[in-house]
Write an enzyme that holds these catalytic residues in place. Sequence first.
Site, PDB file in Angstrom:
ATOM      1  N   SER A 131       6.011  -3.116   3.644  1.00  0.00           N
ATOM      2  CA  SER A 131       4.740  -2.420   3.449  1.00  0.00           C
ATOM      3  C   SER A 131       4.030  -2.194   4.783  1.00  0.00           C
ATOM      4  O   SER A 131       4.083  -3.025   5.682  1.00  0.00           O
ATOM      5  CB  SER A 131       3.824  -3.221   2.524  1.00  0.00           C
ATOM      6  N   LYS A 186       6.622  -6.992  -3.876  1.00  0.00           N
ATOM      7  CA  LYS A 186       6.228  -5.703  -3.305  1.00  0.00           C
ATOM      8  C   LYS A 186       5.688  -4.778  -4.398  1.00  0.00           C
ATOM      9  O   LYS A 186       4.734  -4.027  -4.176  1.00  0.00           O
ATOM     10  CB  LYS A 186       7.430  -5.055  -2.614  1.00  0.00           C
ATOM     11  N   HIS A 189       2.259  -5.925  -5.106  1.00  0.00           N
ATOM     12  CA  HIS A 189       1.460  -5.474  -3.956  1.00  0.00           C
ATOM     13  C   HIS A 189       1.042  -4.022  -4.158  1.00  0.00           C
ATOM     14  O   HIS A 189      -0.128  -3.662  -3.977  1.00  0.00           O
ATOM     15  CB  HIS A 189       2.280  -5.624  -2.673  1.00  0.00           C
ATOM     16  N   ASN A 190       1.991  -3.174  -4.540  1.00  0.00           N
ATOM     17  CA  ASN A 190       1.679  -1.757  -4.727  1.00  0.00           C
ATOM     18  C   ASN A 190       0.737  -1.549  -5.904  1.00  0.00           C
ATOM     19  O   ASN A 190      -0.131  -0.667  -5.865  1.00  0.00           O
ATOM     20  CB  ASN A 190       2.964  -0.962  -4.934  1.00  0.00           C
ATOM     21  N   GLU A 193      -2.548  -2.354  -4.711  1.00  0.00           N
ATOM     22  CA  GLU A 193      -2.936  -1.224  -3.844  1.00  0.00           C
ATOM     23  C   GLU A 193      -3.517  -0.087  -4.685  1.00  0.00           C
ATOM     24  O   GLU A 193      -4.540   0.508  -4.322  1.00  0.00           O
ATOM     25  CB  GLU A 193      -1.712  -0.752  -3.068  1.00  0.00           C
TER      26      GLU A 193
END
Length: 486
Positions: A131, A186, A189-190, A193
């Site tokens: 990222s 991840k 995380h996205n 986000e």
Amino acid sequence: MSTSLCDIGLIGLAVMGQNLVLNMNDHGFKVAVYNRTVSKVDEFLAHEAKGTEIVGAHSIEQLVGQLQSPRRIMLMVKAGDTVDQMIAQLLPHLASGDIIIDGGNSLYTDTNRRTRDLASKGILFVGTGVSGGEEGARRGPSIMPGGNPAAWPHVKSIFQAISAKVQDGTPCCDWVGEEGAGHYVKMVHNGIEYGDMQLICEAYDLLHRGLGLSADELHEVFADWNKGELDSYLIEISSQIFAHKDEDGNPLVDKILDAAGQKGTGKWTAISALDLGQPLTLIGESVFARCLSALKDQRVVASGILVGPDSSPAIADRAAFIEEVRRALYCSKIISYAQGYMLLQAAAKENNWHLNFGGIALMWRGGCIIRSRFLEGIKEAFDRNPALKNLLLDSFFSNAINSYQASWRKALIHAIEAGVPTPAFSSALAFFDGYRANRLPANLLQAQRDFFGAHTFERIDQPRGQFFHANWTGRGGRVSSTTYNV
């Protein structure tokens, strides 16, 4: 140029792949590169990689032959079938103990499968989240590796060298966990986000439409916010976006079409939350908000038919309202991360992953899109209590949200009265009120289910795990359906 064998190979010379290769070269690693469109290899060596130790290859066989053993090959290609196709082309040229690394945004279940399948062939597989976008890849991304633990000692030095570093020099990279754990982290995380971006957009909308702030005024507000609790990459770039002028001197942001795109990782996060029974309401609303924005033509028609409030309520103290919106954004951000960590904990239990939750926050503190001061609080929360069930139960976050909730509510009341949609703010507050509720109306819901489907219910005056069925109409039988799942 040195004739020694290369430390690592990389396949896929799109922007992320090129920048990672240049980053590795900067840190003293010799890299061999290959791309399916072979002309890209020569173009890269002639331009971006000119004067470096980077070596080109015109075939997979040539790439593999340029690597020291155990061979380490990183794929930066499109997720899905392309990854499997590339693995299939690599396998005939590899030996037991060689390592394949998937650095794309692959679905974690694919990484689970690939780790197991390749282990049976003697190949070590790593699925890693990367990222930070183009700039992060070039200067230091957040790297979240998972897969076969036996591969970690062979890739650790490279990954930690090229990753972002926090102030004390700690790399924003560490081993996440088994099989698809890296890609799952991840993915979450996205998803976070998506939530962060939607929350910031709602704060912008409230201040722009609800208060009438210009782009220049918004630039000042966001720059000020970035000096305090909301200090983060996304707040910082939002401030810069508001200041950017088009060729005619007017703010560019005002000329951008309000129809958002997405690549799927937010949707994957929401689907996983449903599969695991986790109430990831804010991230779900963030995905749906993008879907609603994409209905631009319908919204234009509806704007001439559907009527909202006659006028926005007057705001006597502009500075106080801006602070209320800031606090609403901070509280909602806490909810977003609390929900994200709930999902990580559920996935770890479901997949028997051994995730270091504080360590994940540390990996997100630098290089990645959601990097922020806020993440230090998460790391410290898990340092205080490694078995923490929810971030809202930690004193740092509970004190903040208890102190700010009145402002949060005021900001939302104004949004409702002004007709400004705030799906993420609203869902965050609804979750907060639901999570802190000693009793919810699900008792009536269970009564309804038992009434029409004999689905049974538990009683507050009986031990948990005992299920009952009532003859609601006097005409029903004594046979119940299967018990429900909590």
